[in-house]
Scaffold this active site. Structure first.
Site, PDB file in Angstrom:
ATOM      1  N   LYS A   1      62.500  20.164  67.012  1.00 43.69           N
ATOM      2  CA  LYS A   1      61.523  21.124  67.511  1.00 43.69           C
ATOM      3  C   LYS A   1      61.937  22.552  67.166  1.00 43.69           C
ATOM      4  CE  LYS A   1      59.037  22.484  71.727  1.00 43.69           C
ATOM      5  NZ  LYS A   1      58.872  22.227  73.186  1.00 43.69           N
TER       6      LYS A   1
ATOM      7  N   ASP B   1      86.789  30.148  69.744  1.00 42.43           N
ATOM      8  CA  ASP B   1      87.908  29.314  69.302  1.00 42.43           C
ATOM      9  C   ASP B   1      89.171  30.141  69.105  1.00 42.43           C
ATOM     10  OD1 ASP B   1      87.090  26.391  68.762  1.00 42.43           O
ATOM     11  OD2 ASP B   1      85.430  27.503  67.902  1.00 42.43           O
TER      12      ASP B   1
ATOM     13  N   HIS C   1      70.011  33.328  69.922  1.00 42.30           N
ATOM     14  CA  HIS C   1      68.655  33.281  70.474  1.00 42.30           C
ATOM     15  C   HIS C   1      67.787  34.295  69.731  1.00 42.30           C
ATOM     16  CE1 HIS C   1      65.324  33.531  73.342  1.00 42.30           C
ATOM     17  NE2 HIS C   1      65.762  32.386  73.844  1.00 42.30           N
TER      18      HIS C   1
ATOM     19  N   ASP D   1      83.482  64.135  48.074  1.00 39.59           N
ATOM     20  CA  ASP D   1      84.283  63.550  47.011  1.00 39.59           C
ATOM     21  C   ASP D   1      83.878  62.087  46.857  1.00 39.59           C
ATOM     22  OD1 ASP D   1      85.297  62.446  49.295  1.00 39.59           O
ATOM     23  OD2 ASP D   1      87.272  63.383  49.144  1.00 39.59           O
TER      24      ASP D   1
END
Length: 308
Positions: free
Chosen positions: A35, A174, A244, A293
């Site tokens: 879905k 992690d 999201h 520069d």
């Protein structure tokens, strides 16, 4: 699954191949959820969609996720006007061999390959060897452990010799677990300052290695997301992971140059080119105060590159 046929994607059309432009919002979607895959065309402002086979997919749903990716990319990839990527499982997992088979079946249907938990040069070499002639994939790696961070320069050197290397994602959760951060890191993520800044610094040694910042887990806290995104942009990250769709506009705004900076960059480049042509010298004064520069010129060109 058999090899794909005549499906056409943005990669085949050349829109993303060898890209150097930043991925501002990197949206990860669990591929086991059909879905959610079918809703991808509605994410009109997302720079980059990553079809996930790893952390967002339960072990029992890995094969379903692979089948969904194969079906979806063959049926619908050409309808999505943005970069489509796949995140495979780690090379130390029990799922990697089946993931490699899927990649060979997909052929040129994806724009970029996201590879998590890369801790060594040997892992990159193993993947390149297994993919063989399918090694044309653009590559984005994840840095998610102390070992990965310490060896990141050598890992990226090896990766850039074997693949078109395009980025590094900081996997904060992690990494935090690996280095022993007690509990969850704070909202401003100060515990991860060293790791994030080192990752950006090392990425800058490689021309097209875009540093992509950590995910902001609380997707309802858009103010906190905005603050962390602006912090990451100020530190040199070019984009951020999102989980999201409502996070996308906040992140992409934070990692886009302002209108005033775009005007500044255009005027500086024009002035530099005119000065170099007329005077034959490098440094000069811009807007009556700034000494221009080569480093400042590179900054101006980088800003304009972000707007393409």
């Amino acid at each position: 699954m058999a090899a794909v046929g005549a499906a056409t994607t943005l990669r085949q059309a050349g829109a993303y191949y060898g890209r150097s432009l930043p991925r501002r919002a990197v949206l990860t979607v669990p591929s086991s959820d059909w879905k959610k895959l079918t809703k991808l065309p509605t994410f009109t402002n997302t720079d980059c969609v990553v079809l996930d086979l790893e952390d967002g997919v339960a072990d029992t749903a890995k094969q379903t996720a692979r089948e969904n990716i194969f079906r979806y990319l063959n049926e619908s990839a050409s309808k999505i006007n943005r970069e489509i990527c796949v995140r495979i499982n780690s090379m130390s997992s029990n799922h990697i061999n089946d993931d490699v088979k899927l990649l060979k079946d997909l052929s040129t249907l994806i724009d970029c390959l996201f590879v998590p938990k890369v801790d060594s040069i040997d892992e990159i070499k193993w993947l390149a060897d297994r993919l063989g002639s399918n090694r044309q994939y653009n590559l984005v790696l994840y840095c998610e452990s102390a070992q990965s961070l310490v060896d990141l320069r050598s890992i990226l050197t090896s990766a850039s010799n074997l693949f078109p290397l395009q980025g590094v994602v900081f996997g904060s959760d992690d990494f935090s677990a690996d280095v022993g951060i007690n509990g969850r890191y704070s909202l401003d993520a100060y515990e991860l300052t060293y790791a994030r800044q080192k990752l950006v610094t090392i990425c800058r040694l490689f021309e097209n290695a875009q540093p992509i910042d950590m995910v902001y887990i609380n997707f309802k806290d858009l103010d906190g997301l905005k603050k962390q995104s602006e912090q990451g942009a100020a530190w040199g990250f070019t984009g951020k992971q999102v989980i999201h769709p409502q996070q996308v506009p906040v992140v992409q705004t934070a990692f886009s140059p302002s209108e005033s900076s775009i005007i500044w960059a255009k005027e500086l480049i024009q002035a530099y080119e005119k000065h170099e042509k007329e005077e034959g010298k490098g440094a000069f004064t811009f807007r009556g105060q700034t000494m221009v520069d080569k480093p400042l010129l590179r900054r101006a060109r980088y800003i304009l590159n972000m707007t393409r």
